[in-house]
Scaffold this motif. Sequence first.
Motif, PDB file in Angstrom:
ATOM      1  N   SER A  62       0.826  -1.206   0.000  1.00 47.82           N
ATOM      2  CA  SER A  62       0.000   0.000   0.000  1.00 47.82           C
ATOM      3  C   SER A  62       0.863   1.261   0.000  1.00 47.82           C
TER       4      SER A  62
ATOM      5  N   ALA B 150       1.081   4.036  -3.011  1.00 49.21           N
ATOM      6  CA  ALA B 150       0.827   5.459  -2.776  1.00 49.21           C
ATOM      7  C   ALA B 150       1.989   6.305  -3.287  1.00 49.21           C
TER       8      ALA B 150
ATOM      9  N   LYS C  13       1.818   6.366  -7.090  1.00 49.80           N
ATOM     10  CA  LYS C  13       0.717   7.224  -7.531  1.00 49.80           C
ATOM     11  C   LYS C  13       1.103   8.696  -7.386  1.00 49.80           C
TER      12      LYS C  13
END
Length: 72
Positions: A13, A17, A20
Amino acid sequence: MIEHLEVTPYRLSTAAAGIKAAGGEIEALVGTLVRESATLSLQWSGDAQQALRGRRRSWASAWCVEPRSFHA
Protein backbone atom coordinates in the motif's frame (compact mmCIF):
# COMPACT_ATOMS: atom_id res chain seq x y z
CA MET A 1 21.36 -7.41 -4.53
CA ILE A 2 18.20 -8.28 -2.66
CA GLU A 3 18.28 -11.82 -1.36
CA HIS A 4 14.91 -11.70 0.36
CA LEU A 5 11.89 -9.53 -0.32
CA GLU A 6 9.00 -9.56 2.09
CA VAL A 7 5.75 -8.14 0.76
CA THR A 8 3.10 -7.17 3.25
CA PRO A 9 -0.18 -5.37 2.62
CA TYR A 10 1.17 -2.29 4.41
CA ARG A 11 4.37 -2.17 2.36
CA LEU A 12 2.46 -2.76 -0.85
CA SER A 13 0.00 0.00 0.00
CA THR A 14 2.83 2.39 0.87
CA ALA A 15 4.66 1.63 -2.36
CA ALA A 16 1.46 2.07 -4.38
CA ALA A 17 0.83 5.46 -2.78
CA GLY A 18 4.37 6.57 -3.56
CA ILE A 19 4.07 5.46 -7.16
CA LYS A 20 0.72 7.22 -7.53
CA ALA A 21 2.16 10.44 -6.08
CA ALA A 22 5.17 10.29 -8.40
CA GLY A 23 2.86 9.69 -11.37
CA GLY A 24 0.86 12.76 -10.42
CA GLU A 25 4.01 14.85 -10.26
CA ILE A 26 5.10 13.60 -13.68
CA GLU A 27 1.69 14.39 -15.16
CA ALA A 28 1.84 17.90 -13.69
CA LEU A 29 5.30 18.49 -15.17
CA VAL A 30 4.18 17.24 -18.58
CA GLY A 31 1.14 19.53 -18.38
CA THR A 32 3.37 22.50 -17.64
CA LEU A 33 5.67 21.58 -20.52
CA VAL A 34 2.74 21.26 -22.91
CA ARG A 35 1.25 24.61 -21.90
CA GLU A 36 4.56 26.44 -22.13
CA SER A 37 5.49 24.86 -25.46
CA ALA A 38 2.05 25.66 -26.89
CA THR A 39 2.66 29.36 -26.32
CA LEU A 40 6.02 29.16 -28.08
CA SER A 41 4.72 27.00 -30.93
CA LEU A 42 2.12 29.62 -31.87
CA GLN A 43 5.02 31.56 -33.36
CA TRP A 44 6.03 28.65 -35.63
CA SER A 45 4.86 27.92 -39.15
CA GLY A 46 5.55 25.59 -42.06
CA ASP A 47 8.02 22.77 -41.42
CA ALA A 48 8.38 23.58 -37.73
CA GLN A 49 4.62 23.39 -37.15
CA GLN A 50 4.40 20.10 -39.12
CA ALA A 51 7.31 18.61 -37.16
CA LEU A 52 5.60 19.54 -33.90
CA ARG A 53 2.34 17.89 -34.98
CA GLY A 54 4.23 14.72 -35.90
CA ARG A 55 6.06 14.69 -32.57
CA ARG A 56 2.79 15.18 -30.69
CA ARG A 57 1.35 12.12 -32.44
CA SER A 58 4.44 10.12 -31.38
CA TRP A 59 4.12 11.29 -27.78
CA ALA A 60 0.40 10.51 -27.75
CA SER A 61 1.10 7.01 -29.05
CA ALA A 62 3.80 6.43 -26.43
CA TRP A 63 1.55 7.75 -23.64
CA CYS A 64 -1.58 6.03 -25.05
CA VAL A 65 -3.55 9.27 -25.14
CA GLU A 66 -5.29 11.28 -27.82
CA PRO A 67 -2.96 13.66 -29.71
CA ARG A 68 -5.17 16.59 -28.73
CA SER A 69 -4.05 15.98 -25.12
CA PHE A 70 -0.78 17.66 -26.08
CA HIS A 71 -2.42 20.95 -27.04
CA ALA A 72 -2.85 23.72 -24.54
